[in-house]
Design an enzyme around this catalytic site. Structure first.
Site, PDB file in Angstrom:
ATOM      1  N   LYS A 106       0.923  -1.317  -0.008  1.00  0.00           N
ATOM      2  CA  LYS A 106       0.119  -0.087  -0.046  1.00  0.00           C
ATOM      3  C   LYS A 106       0.683   1.214   0.073  1.00  0.00           C
ATOM      4  CE  LYS A 106      -2.001   2.983   2.335  1.00  0.00           C
ATOM      5  NZ  LYS A 106      -1.767   4.259   1.998  1.00  0.00           N
ATOM      6  N   GLY A 121       6.885   4.599   8.030  1.00  0.00           N
ATOM      7  CA  GLY A 121       6.137   5.987   8.357  1.00  0.00           C
ATOM      8  C   GLY A 121       6.459   6.610   9.585  1.00  0.00           C
ATOM      9  N   VAL A 165       1.440   6.198  13.799  1.00  0.00           N
ATOM     10  CA  VAL A 165       0.873   5.067  12.938  1.00  0.00           C
ATOM     11  C   VAL A 165       1.671   3.747  13.102  1.00  0.00           C
ATOM     12  CG1 VAL A 165       0.361   4.329  10.364  1.00  0.00           C
ATOM     13  CG2 VAL A 165       0.177   6.891  11.133  1.00  0.00           C
ATOM     14  N   GLY A 166       2.912   3.964  13.113  1.00  0.00           N
ATOM     15  CA  GLY A 166       3.721   2.635  13.523  1.00  0.00           C
ATOM     16  C   GLY A 166       3.214   1.828  14.677  1.00  0.00           C
ATOM     17  N   GLU A 174      10.016   0.935  10.276  1.00  0.00           N
ATOM     18  CA  GLU A 174      10.922   1.791   9.954  1.00  0.00           C
ATOM     19  C   GLU A 174      10.219   3.074  10.410  1.00  0.00           C
ATOM     20  OE1 GLU A 174      14.072   1.263   9.399  1.00  0.00           O
ATOM     21  OE2 GLU A 174      13.974  -1.010   9.109  1.00  0.00           O
ATOM     22  N   GLU A 222       9.852  15.707  15.180  1.00  0.00           N
ATOM     23  CA  GLU A 222      10.221  15.573  13.713  1.00  0.00           C
ATOM     24  C   GLU A 222       9.627  16.641  12.924  1.00  0.00           C
ATOM     25  OE1 GLU A 222       9.099  11.900  11.786  1.00  0.00           O
ATOM     26  OE2 GLU A 222      11.042  11.676  10.677  1.00  0.00           O
TER      27      GLU A 222
END
Ligand code: NAD
Length: 495
Positions: free
Chosen positions: A187, A239, A243-244, A261, A395
């Site tokens: 995706k 990502g 969300v990870g 990652e 970030e």
């Protein structure tokens, strides 16, 4: 610039459809919905892309399962490698086409996009070779038993990608999974689906149907169902940290192995004995390449107080080499940010930095004039940054550098490690002992001494701490796509 982009969009998309790639063919979403992807340099629509939902994920997973059971799991590494190399030959013939699509979709300078497509091909070829070189084990158990280890692919790998290096990261993930004998449902990010969709279409004459599937769409609509799918055997996600964590929770529910990652807030540490000119040039490239939208960007420069002035002057001079330009023109170093929300986020962080009391010594604005329509932002340098400030901890993912001073080695290491992330770090020094000590003391998955962004096929890449779990790009990545099976055989007495 608008006219040039309009022509380029026309040329790049004529006769192409950006649907899903399932079971060896382009296919629309079951509900027929699409979304539009936009060229961030001029804010013009590029193409309509199929918007996948759980039904489309079901179709893709079923195709991947079918291809795994019927063929791919039974193939030899040699025949898988041959198929992958046939695909790379097709990709190699289309480097310009893929690079143009990716540049338009992301705002990445075309020259960089071309290099990254080349890298993608190299990663695919690397994994094909590594899978062939893989060896198993025989475990000596006396004379009455024969015990050996089989390394078997998991089955269907679900892979979710971000938008900052779309094709490159696709090569990292898909190459490892396929070479190890898994089939794939990928995706891509909704912000950069074009080059990946095209690359998947170009696999038609190389990979058996169903071995590689791509479902486009949004995170909650297409990504989440992939992570929650009962018939997905391995997950790999690149990502953001939030969300990870959701992906890891879904993986836990299914007891599915997961590679993550995630983000970074990487330091570049300038010790007082460093070659200051070289350190400044290296750090500038380390933050400004890809307009700062790199997970491993060195978004904090930690500089010894004795060389702070000299380094800052050299860094600002190096920053002059990173100016906004049309990504389609050769020589451009700094394209726009990839989409509007990303531009707003960067701009908001610049305001936060000002409010926190950091000093802007370069940039700080969106460039005006012909760049007004796009998502451009000037390279921006904050001095007088305290490591506790939000601009030093969070970030930003844009062309924003924070300069922080330190007094001695211990303080440098403390500051380097004082973030939730641990993806990468740069160290500038002429002293071998300082280099090796810092390499051991900084908690990060990649350490670059007197260079930055080094890497390539065979060199593991991944994070410590909140930056992730697992490593991409290397021999061990193949291991992460296989599980071992111990086969114990009792030997009869000789007749
Ligand atoms: P993101 O987390 O917003 O999205 C990544 C992908 O996840 C997209 O495809 C998105 O559609 C999908 N997604 C969103 N919600 C989901 C959900 N609930 N379930 C499943 N999938 C979902 O990240 P992004 O903005 O696309 O990318 C930027 C981030 O990626 C940065 O944090 C960057 O540091 C990180 N990154 C890390 C690496 C690395 O190798 N460590 C490399 C590149 C980017």
């Amino acid at each position: 610039m608008k006219e040039r982009h309009s022509e380029a969009i026309e040329r790049a998309t004529t006769d192409l459809r950006f649907e899903h790639w399932i079971d060896g063919e382009s296919t629309d979403s079951a509900d027929g919905t699409t979304f539009e992807t936009t060229d961030p340099a001029v804010s013009m629509p590029i193409a309509s892309v199929s918007s996948g939902k759980s039904t489309d994920i079901d179709r893709a997973v079923s195709a991947a399962r079918g291809a795994f059971e019927a063929e791919w799991r039974k193939t030899t590494p040699r025949s898988r490698a041959k198929r992958i190399r046939e695909w790379t030959t097709l990709l190699r013939a289309r480097v310009d086409e893929l690079a143009r699509l990716e540049s338009l979709d992301t705002g990445k300078p075309l020259e960089y996009a071309r290099d990254e497509v080349g890298d993608t091909i190299e990663y695919l070829e690397y994994y094909a070779s590594v899978a062939q070189a893989h060896e198993g084990a025989h475990l000596p158990q006396g004379t009455d038993n024969h015990v050996y280890i089989r390394n078997e692919p998991y089955g269907v790998a679900g892979q979710i990608l971000p938008w900052n290096y779309p094709l490159n990261l696709f090569g990292w993930k898909v190459g490892a999974a396929l070479a190890a004998g898994n089939t794939v449902v990928c995706k891509p990010s909704e912000e950069a689906p074009l080059s990946i969709t095209r690359a998947a279409q170009l696999s038609a004459d190389a990979l058996p149907d169903g071995v590689l599937n791509v479902v486009n769409g949004f995170g909650t609509e297409a990504g989440a169902p992939l992570t929650q799918h009962d018939d997905v055997d391995k997950l790999s996600f690149t990502g953001s940290v939030p969300v990870g964590k959701q992906v890891m929770t879904a993986a836990a529910d299914g007891v599915t192995p997961v590679t993550l990652e995630l983000g970074g807030k990487s330091p570049f540490v300038v010790f007082p004995d460093a070659d200051i000119e070289q350190a400044a040039t290296t750090a500038a490239a380390g933050i400004f390449y890809n307009t700062g939208q790199s997970c491993d960007a060195c978004s904090r420069v930690l500089v010894h107080e004795d060389v702070h002035g000299e380094f800052t002057d050299a860094f600002l001079a190096a920053t002059d080499g990173w100016t906004a330009g049309d990504p389609l023109l050769e020589g451009t170093t700094l394209g726009p940010l990839t989409f509007e929300e990303q531009h707003d986020k960067v701009s908001k962080y610049v305001d936060i930095g000002r409010e926190e009391g950091a000093t802007i010594v370069y940039g700080g604005e969106s460039p005006a004039g012909e760049y007004d329509d796009g998502q451009f932002f000037e390279p921006t340098v904050f001095d007088d940054v305290d490591n506790d400030m939000r601009i030093a901890q969070e970030e930003i993912f844009g062309p924003i550098e924070c300069i922080i001073t330190f007094g001695d080695y211990e303080e440098a290491i403390e500051l380097a490690n004082d973030v939730e992330y641990g993806l990468a770090a740069g160290v500038a020094t002429r002293d071998a002992t300082t280099a090796h000590r810092a390499a051991a003391d900084i908690r990060a998955g990649s350490i670059w001494v007197n260079e930055y962004h080094g890497g390539g096929p065979g060199i593991p890449f991944g994070g410590f701490k909140a930056s992730g779990i697992g490593r991409e790009c290397a021999k061990q990545t193949i291991d992460e796509y296989t599980q071992s099976k111990a086969v114990n055989i009792a030997l009869d007495d000789p007749v």
